[in-house]
Write a protein that holds these residues in place. Structure first.
Motif, PDB file in Angstrom:
ATOM      1  N   PHE A  10     -75.809 -49.938  74.755  1.00  0.00           N
ATOM      2  CA  PHE A  10     -75.089 -50.882  73.892  1.00  0.00           C
ATOM      3  C   PHE A  10     -75.326 -50.269  72.483  1.00  0.00           C
ATOM      4  N   LEU A  11     -74.559 -49.197  72.167  1.00  0.00           N
ATOM      5  CA  LEU A  11     -74.820 -48.434  71.003  1.00  0.00           C
ATOM      6  C   LEU A  11     -74.068 -49.059  69.875  1.00  0.00           C
ATOM      7  N   PRO A  12     -74.597 -49.140  68.482  1.00  0.00           N
ATOM      8  CA  PRO A  12     -73.738 -49.635  67.568  1.00  0.00           C
ATOM      9  C   PRO A  12     -72.544 -49.310  67.448  1.00  0.00           C
ATOM     10  N   LYS A  13     -71.593 -50.201  67.036  1.00  0.00           N
ATOM     11  CA  LYS A  13     -70.102 -50.074  66.989  1.00  0.00           C
ATOM     12  C   LYS A  13     -69.684 -50.958  66.026  1.00  0.00           C
ATOM     13  N   THR A  14     -69.091 -50.235  64.739  1.00  0.00           N
ATOM     14  CA  THR A  14     -68.680 -50.929  63.698  1.00  0.00           C
ATOM     15  C   THR A  14     -67.672 -49.940  62.954  1.00  0.00           C
ATOM     16  N   ASP A  15     -66.782 -50.675  62.152  1.00  0.00           N
ATOM     17  CA  ASP A  15     -65.876 -50.263  61.313  1.00  0.00           C
ATOM     18  C   ASP A  15     -66.224 -50.270  59.959  1.00  0.00           C
ATOM     19  N   PHE A  16     -67.299 -50.526  59.757  1.00  0.00           N
ATOM     20  CA  PHE A  16     -67.983 -50.640  58.451  1.00  0.00           C
ATOM     21  C   PHE A  16     -68.425 -49.146  57.948  1.00  0.00           C
ATOM     22  N   PRO A  17     -67.569 -48.575  57.135  1.00  0.00           N
ATOM     23  CA  PRO A  17     -67.955 -47.039  57.068  1.00  0.00           C
ATOM     24  C   PRO A  17     -69.124 -46.926  56.229  1.00  0.00           C
ATOM     25  N   MET A  18     -69.660 -45.562  56.567  1.00  0.00           N
ATOM     26  CA  MET A  18     -70.938 -45.202  55.915  1.00  0.00           C
ATOM     27  C   MET A  18     -70.857 -44.739  54.504  1.00  0.00           C
ATOM     28  N   ARG A  19     -69.889 -44.130  54.175  1.00  0.00           N
ATOM     29  CA  ARG A  19     -69.270 -43.869  52.790  1.00  0.00           C
ATOM     30  C   ARG A  19     -68.603 -45.337  52.265  1.00  0.00           C
ATOM     31  N   ALA A  20     -69.117 -45.377  51.247  1.00  0.00           N
ATOM     32  CA  ALA A  20     -68.884 -47.004  50.748  1.00  0.00           C
ATOM     33  C   ALA A  20     -67.487 -46.990  50.176  1.00  0.00           C
ATOM     34  N   GLY A  21     -67.060 -45.893  49.483  1.00  0.00           N
ATOM     35  CA  GLY A  21     -65.861 -45.931  48.587  1.00  0.00           C
ATOM     36  C   GLY A  21     -65.433 -46.892  47.757  1.00  0.00           C
ATOM     37  N   LEU A  22     -66.726 -47.353  47.033  1.00  0.00           N
ATOM     38  CA  LEU A  22     -66.779 -48.356  46.209  1.00  0.00           C
ATOM     39  C   LEU A  22     -65.653 -48.491  45.033  1.00  0.00           C
ATOM     40  N   PRO A  23     -65.224 -47.186  44.355  1.00  0.00           N
ATOM     41  CA  PRO A  23     -64.266 -47.351  43.238  1.00  0.00           C
ATOM     42  C   PRO A  23     -62.873 -47.653  44.005  1.00  0.00           C
ATOM     43  N   GLU A  24     -62.708 -47.547  45.118  1.00  0.00           N
ATOM     44  CA  GLU A  24     -61.042 -47.693  45.840  1.00  0.00           C
ATOM     45  C   GLU A  24     -61.275 -49.289  46.453  1.00  0.00           C
ATOM     46  N   LYS A  25     -62.541 -49.644  47.036  1.00  0.00           N
ATOM     47  CA  LYS A  25     -62.623 -50.840  47.609  1.00  0.00           C
ATOM     48  C   LYS A  25     -62.795 -51.911  46.638  1.00  0.00           C
ATOM     49  N   GLU A  26     -63.626 -51.806  45.685  1.00  0.00           N
ATOM     50  CA  GLU A  26     -63.863 -52.830  44.815  1.00  0.00           C
ATOM     51  C   GLU A  26     -62.671 -53.530  44.304  1.00  0.00           C
ATOM     52  N   PRO A  27     -61.940 -52.857  43.845  1.00  0.00           N
ATOM     53  CA  PRO A  27     -60.485 -53.383  43.027  1.00  0.00           C
ATOM     54  C   PRO A  27     -59.743 -54.051  44.042  1.00  0.00           C
ATOM     55  N   GLN A  28     -59.992 -53.598  45.273  1.00  0.00           N
ATOM     56  CA  GLN A  28     -59.102 -54.344  46.372  1.00  0.00           C
ATOM     57  C   GLN A  28     -59.913 -55.980  46.377  1.00  0.00           C
ATOM     58  N   ILE A  29     -61.109 -55.778  46.482  1.00  0.00           N
ATOM     59  CA  ILE A  29     -61.911 -57.122  46.456  1.00  0.00           C
ATOM     60  C   ILE A  29     -61.640 -57.957  45.366  1.00  0.00           C
ATOM     61  N   LEU A 698     -74.562 -54.503  61.514  1.00  0.00           N
ATOM     62  CA  LEU A 698     -73.390 -54.609  62.230  1.00  0.00           C
ATOM     63  C   LEU A 698     -72.896 -53.990  63.325  1.00  0.00           C
ATOM     64  N   GLY A 699     -72.978 -52.709  63.439  1.00  0.00           N
ATOM     65  CA  GLY A 699     -72.826 -52.045  64.485  1.00  0.00           C
ATOM     66  C   GLY A 699     -73.736 -52.690  65.766  1.00  0.00           C
ATOM     67  N   THR A 700     -74.919 -53.115  65.604  1.00  0.00           N
ATOM     68  CA  THR A 700     -75.807 -53.673  66.585  1.00  0.00           C
ATOM     69  C   THR A 700     -75.287 -55.089  67.164  1.00  0.00           C
ATOM     70  N   LEU A 701     -74.894 -55.879  66.118  1.00  0.00           N
ATOM     71  CA  LEU A 701     -74.209 -57.184  66.284  1.00  0.00           C
ATOM     72  C   LEU A 701     -72.772 -57.223  66.779  1.00  0.00           C
ATOM     73  N   ALA A 702     -72.526 -55.940  67.281  1.00  0.00           N
ATOM     74  CA  ALA A 702     -70.911 -56.109  67.834  1.00  0.00           C
ATOM     75  C   ALA A 702     -71.322 -56.334  69.033  1.00  0.00           C
ATOM     76  N   HIS A 703     -72.382 -56.319  69.711  1.00  0.00           N
ATOM     77  CA  HIS A 703     -72.613 -56.763  71.281  1.00  0.00           C
ATOM     78  C   HIS A 703     -73.521 -57.962  71.187  1.00  0.00           C
ATOM     79  N   ASP A 704     -73.312 -58.632  70.057  1.00  0.00           N
ATOM     80  CA  ASP A 704     -74.058 -60.172  70.072  1.00  0.00           C
ATOM     81  C   ASP A 704     -73.134 -61.122  70.705  1.00  0.00           C
ATOM     82  N   ALA A 705     -73.474 -61.729  71.757  1.00  0.00           N
ATOM     83  CA  ALA A 705     -72.940 -62.719  72.513  1.00  0.00           C
ATOM     84  C   ALA A 705     -73.243 -64.055  71.962  1.00  0.00           C
TER      85      ALA A 705
END
Length: 968
Positions: A10-29, A698-705
């Motif tokens: 049950f290895l961590p599994k997530t699309d939450f990126p390690m590299r934040a990319g805040l300068p691009e992501k924050e304006p979208q938010i 987040l990756g660990t909680l991908a397996h949370d039932a």
């Protein structure tokens, strides 16, 4: 399956990126928040809750935001968000200060560039250009604040130039007028020649300045005996004020002496045989300045000084200065510097003015004219009240300061005249702190000029004064940090009357009518017409053609004059509580908190306090929070000339707003802070660790039932983590209440790095990855990680709104926003101090084990810690018994622990701060253990299940469940 067991973990599994990319992501938010109208959603969700109001101190609308703005707005946003997420309706309404000189200057510069004269343009056309300029920068700054993550009513902010605001500001001024607190007086005020206006203390800063200094002889005019031919010597750093001299002050507490000049080596000044009076402590220093030797004749008493009168040192010049110069006692006189006597020019200094007014009755009785002259005009030129230097002077009037803020020829002219009259004792130059205009950065002067004032000490009819009300309000206010209370109290206790008038064009006028003798018209009907017009048309109505007759109505034929001065902009901003807190139903009066920089003790905190106390009897706030200024990494003030400025727009473009916000949260913002590339990189590193911790959860909680394990059935390690959440919950809430954000941020970062990443998560990875799906330990661990994620993301949300929003939506894709949630309610049963005390001891033993493992790895005796079995010796039998209640091998991430009671071998690993505990690392294979192909633990039950001959019994159970689940 035996080919690749990793697929069964049950290895961590997530699309939450390690590299934040805040300068691009924050304006979208930000765009998402605007599209969903997050601000309005917050108001709807909070409807009916108790209100918490932070009232925004208005920035000035004249340019892009700087790092000080960023610090300020982030702090405000954190406060409003934290109270919103703790059950309040915490509404943030941004505001802007729009009137005043800086904007007026910008428009004047544009006029000059086009060859236009401001005075030839109708005033309301000029004011409209000022209004448009301010509106442009309000829009720009609003976008920049929102890019920082600030959420507020940016669609409907308050501005001091809104018609309703201008009407209310004028109305507040009329309250002072009708209550008798407003008066027209002639006093020395700080005057900017460059800006042609009076300035308040809040508009002045002190900078290094080199002044001419002079020592001047005032000959005794009516003395007897050996004093009859003596001279009193004064010292001043403002030679240009000598024409305004009307008295010399002394102190009864200072010891004075009569001295004779024994020898002299100078081109001008005293000669042998002259007698002079000095403070005894300062005579030697004065003699050195004039290159003299002095002999003390005798002491001179205060009574003798009080009895004598002096001649003005310029007597005879231009037919003026024939008056008597009295000696006045003064508490402000010391023998720390100068001569022990203070040149007193009531036209040019507050203390001089006060001393002159206090002595007025006695002076009149002595037939001394107490009229205070006007020696200097608004352009810095001498007037006819300075004979020999004003318009009667050959070549025209001398000037103190020119239009560029440079020294004029006044000092030179006065010094030459003193030499000609044998009145100059000595001269020199001095570098010292001198008042400069906050805006033009040019030196100001003190000059007597008619202005409008609010009295600090007028009896308001209830045995209080504005000063006493303000002091009482300060005592009733919470200050963070507490030193702010002492600072503001000292300012209010000593401040002079509040000068309200400015001789400019862009602002709210002092909308009153006065008679020839200065009486203010108090007519409710007239006042109401003024306010109604301002509400409909703005303050421009005051300057419109026909305004006088319109407002006076039936009284237009009476000899009332319109006042054309405008209000001090600090009165504007000091009135914001009236037209914002009182007039908006989504806010309340008074505010729960005001937050600004520490300079606002003399600015917005100060003017708001006086305005509210003068009209309402109390402060408009319950608490005052102050922050310091941002310096560079060497502790220097940031400036473009030094090239050491940090531009918030650049930081957001390169790293992201959350990095800037994390810096704010981890700094001692109550004091001056430092910022630069190294400090920013430190915060980038801290953020990266924080983000990776969130990503792992987040990756660990991908397996949370969503399974729930009763607290009593949870392993101790999970209950310990829940206990820590309980402790942190109390710390976080107290920190937000106390505006102590650094304590919160540091505690959460330490918890995530030390207790989670380096301990709990490290220990529980085996259970979370490898335990059977039915394992209670695994379910409890998932449940705990779920609680950790929810608590940490919500606690961080006010501080790091972008990252927490991203994480929350990754975990809850159907959710609206983490900022629409509340802080978690922590069950009281989670608190378990006894368990925490036990695990503190266990972790002490673990520290020794991990220390031994690190050395073994460094010596390459082992690779992974799972390759080791550790022999642990514990001298304390009770501690050994406690260790036996837990799986120390699991906790230390080894494949076995051999626990013995005793001191252990001499060569065992030990820590100085953990006496009686030692560890020896052994290789697992030397103990006959075999490595599991799935979990990599070394055990003695490999192959116990024939179906999986290369894994441990625990892992075999997990594999059977996996096969059944996936129908393999």
């Amino acid at each position: 399956m035996t080919d690749d067991y990793s697929k069964t973990l049950f290895l961590p599994k997530t699309d939450f990126p390690m590299r934040a990319g805040l300068p691009e992501k924050e304006p979208q938010i930000v765009a998402r928040w605007q599209d969903m109208d997050l601000y309005r959603r917050l108001r709807e969700d909070a409807a009916g809750r108790e209100k918490f109001v932070l009232h925004d101190g208005p920035p000035y609308a004249n340019g892009n935001i700087h790092i000080g703005h960023a610090l300020n707005k982030v702090l405000k946003d954190v406060i409003t968000r934290s109270f919103q997420m703790r059950g309040y309706d915490s509404n943030y309404v941004p505001g802007w200060d729009c009137h005043g000189l800086p904007i007026e200057w910008k428009i004047e510069e544009q006029y000059r560039a086009r060859g236009l004269n401001k005075d030839e343009v109708p005033i309301n056309e000029f004011r409209q250009e000022c209004r448009e300029f301010a509106a442009h920068w309000i829009a720009v700054q609003g976008e920049e604040f929102q890019r920082l993550g600030v959420v507020g009513d940016f669609k409907n902010p308050y501005t001091t130039m809104a018609f309703h605001a201008e009407a209310r500001i004028a109305g507040e001024l009329l309250k002072f007028a009708t209550s008798g607190q407003l008066y027209r007086g002639s006093k020395p005020v700080m005057w900017s020649v460059v800006e042609r206006t009076a300035l308040a203390e809040a508009e002045v800063e002190y900078q290094d300045y080199e002044s001419d200094t002079i020592w001047v002889k005032f000959r005794v005019a009516n003395g007897s005996g050996d004093l009859s031919s003596a001279s009193v010597v004064i010292w001043t750093t403002t030679p240009w004020t000598i024409p305004g001299n009307r008295a010399v002050a002394y102190s009864p507490r200072v010891a004075y002496g009569l001295y004779e000049v024994a020898s002299a080596e100078n081109d001008f000044g005293p000669q042998p045989g002259e007698t002079l009076i000095f403070a005894q402590n300062l005579s030697a220093d004065a003699a050195q300045k004039a290159k003299l030797t002095l002999n003390l004749i005798r002491s001179v008493s205060a009574d003798e000084l009080e009895a004598i009168q002096l001649s003005h040192p310029l007597k005879g010049l231009g037919g003026g200065y024939e008056f008597t110069v009295p000696m006045l006692p003064g508490d402000h006189v010391t023998d720390d510097a100068g001569t022990g006597f203070v040149h007193t020019a009531p036209s040019h200094g507050r203390e001089d003015f006060d001393a002159w007014i206090d002595a007025a009755a006695a002076l009149c009785a002595a037939n001394i004219d107490t009229t205070i002259p006007f020696p200097v005009d608004d352009a810095g030129f001498y007037t006819k009240d300075a004979p020999g230097f004003g318009p009667d002077r050959e070549g025209g009037a001398a000037r103190v300061i020119d239009d560029n803020g440079k020294k004029g020829d006044a000092n030179k002219a006065v010094i030459e005249a003193l030499i000609a009259h044998d009145a100059l004792f000595a001269r020199g130059r001095l570098k010292h702190q001198y008042p400069h205009s906050w805006r033009s950065k040019k030196p100001v002067i003190f000059r007597n000029t008619p202005q409008w004032f609010v009295s600090m000490d007028k009896d308001l009819g209830d045995d209080t004064t504005l000063r006493s009300r303000a002091l009482s309000a300060i005592d009733a206010t919470r200050f963070v940090p507490s030193a702010g209370q002492t600072r503001l109290r000292a300012m209010i206790a000593e401040r002079p009357d509040w000068v309200l008038s400015r001789q400019r064009a862009w602002g709210v006028p002092i909308a009153i009518f006065v008679s020839e003798n200065g009486e203010i018209l108090k007519d409710e009907a007239v006042n109401q017409r003024i306010l109604d017009a301002f509400e409909a048309e703005g303050a421009d109505a005051w300057f419109a053609e026909g305004a006088r007759d319109r407002f006076l109505g039936s009284r237009a034929n009476e000899p009332w004059t319109m006042v054309k001065d405008i209000l001090d902009v600090w009165f504007d901003s000091g009135s914001t509580h009236a037209f914002t807190l009182e007039d908006r139903p989504d806010l309340k009066w008074p505010a729960d908190v005001y937050l600004e920089g520490s300079d606002q003790h003399r600015g917005w905190f100060h003017s708001s306090l006086l305005e509210s106390c003068g009209t309402r009897g109390r402060a408009p706030y319950n608490a005052v929070v102050t922050h310091g200024f941002t310096l560079d990494e060497q502790g220097r003030k940031m400036s473009k000339s030094l090239g050491n400025t940090v531009v918030p727009q650049d930081v957001m473009k390169q790293s992201g707003a959350d990095i800037l916000r994390l810096w704010v949260m981890t700094t001692d913002y109550w004091e001056d802070q430092r910022l630069g590339k190294t400090i920013l990189q430190t915060n980038v590193d801290s953020y990266r660790k924080l983000r990776n911790t969130v990503r792992w959860m987040l990756g660990t909680l991908a397996h949370d039932a969503g399974d729930e394990v009763a607290l009593a059935d949870m392993p101790e390690l999970e209950r310990l983590m829940l206990h820590r959440l309980s402790e942190l919950d109390a710390l976080v809430r107290a920190g937000y209440d106390g505006f102590d954000f650094k304590r919160i941020a540091k505690s959460l970062l330490d918890f995530m790095n030390v207790e989670l990443s380096a301990f709990y998560f490290d220990v529980r990875k085996d259970a979370l990855y490898c335990e059977p799906q039915s394992s209670v330990k695994r379910k409890a661990a998932l449940q705990t990680v779920r609680h950790l994620f929810e608590c940490l993301v919500k606690w961080w949300a006010p501080m790091l709104p972008f990252t927490t929003e991203e994480a929350w939506l990754d975990r809850n894709p159907d959710a609206q926003s983490v900022h629409l949630t509340q802080f978690p309610e922590i069950p009281g049963e989670w608190r378990d101090a006894e368990l925490a005390a036990k695990w503190q001891k266990i972790r002490q033993v673990r520290r020794v084990v991990t220390g031994a493992l690190e050395i073994a790895r460094a010596e390459k005796r082992i690779g992974s810690s799972l390759e080791a079995v550790v022999a642990v010796s514990v001298a304390d039998a009770e501690l050994a018994k406690l260790i036996e209640t837990v799986d120390l091998a699991e906790i230390a991430i080894t494949s076995g622990i051999e626990l013995v009671v005793g001191d252990g071998p001499a060569d065992a690993f030990r820590l100085d701060d953990a006496p009686g505990i030692s560890a020896v690392v052994l290789r697992a294979e030397e103990k006959g253990l075999t490595r599991c192909a799935r979990s990599w633990r070394w055990t003695n039950d490999i192959g116990s299940d024939p179906a999986f001959p290369d894994v441990s019994a625990r892992d075999a159970v997990a594999l059977h469940e996996f096969k059944k689940l996936h129908r393999l």
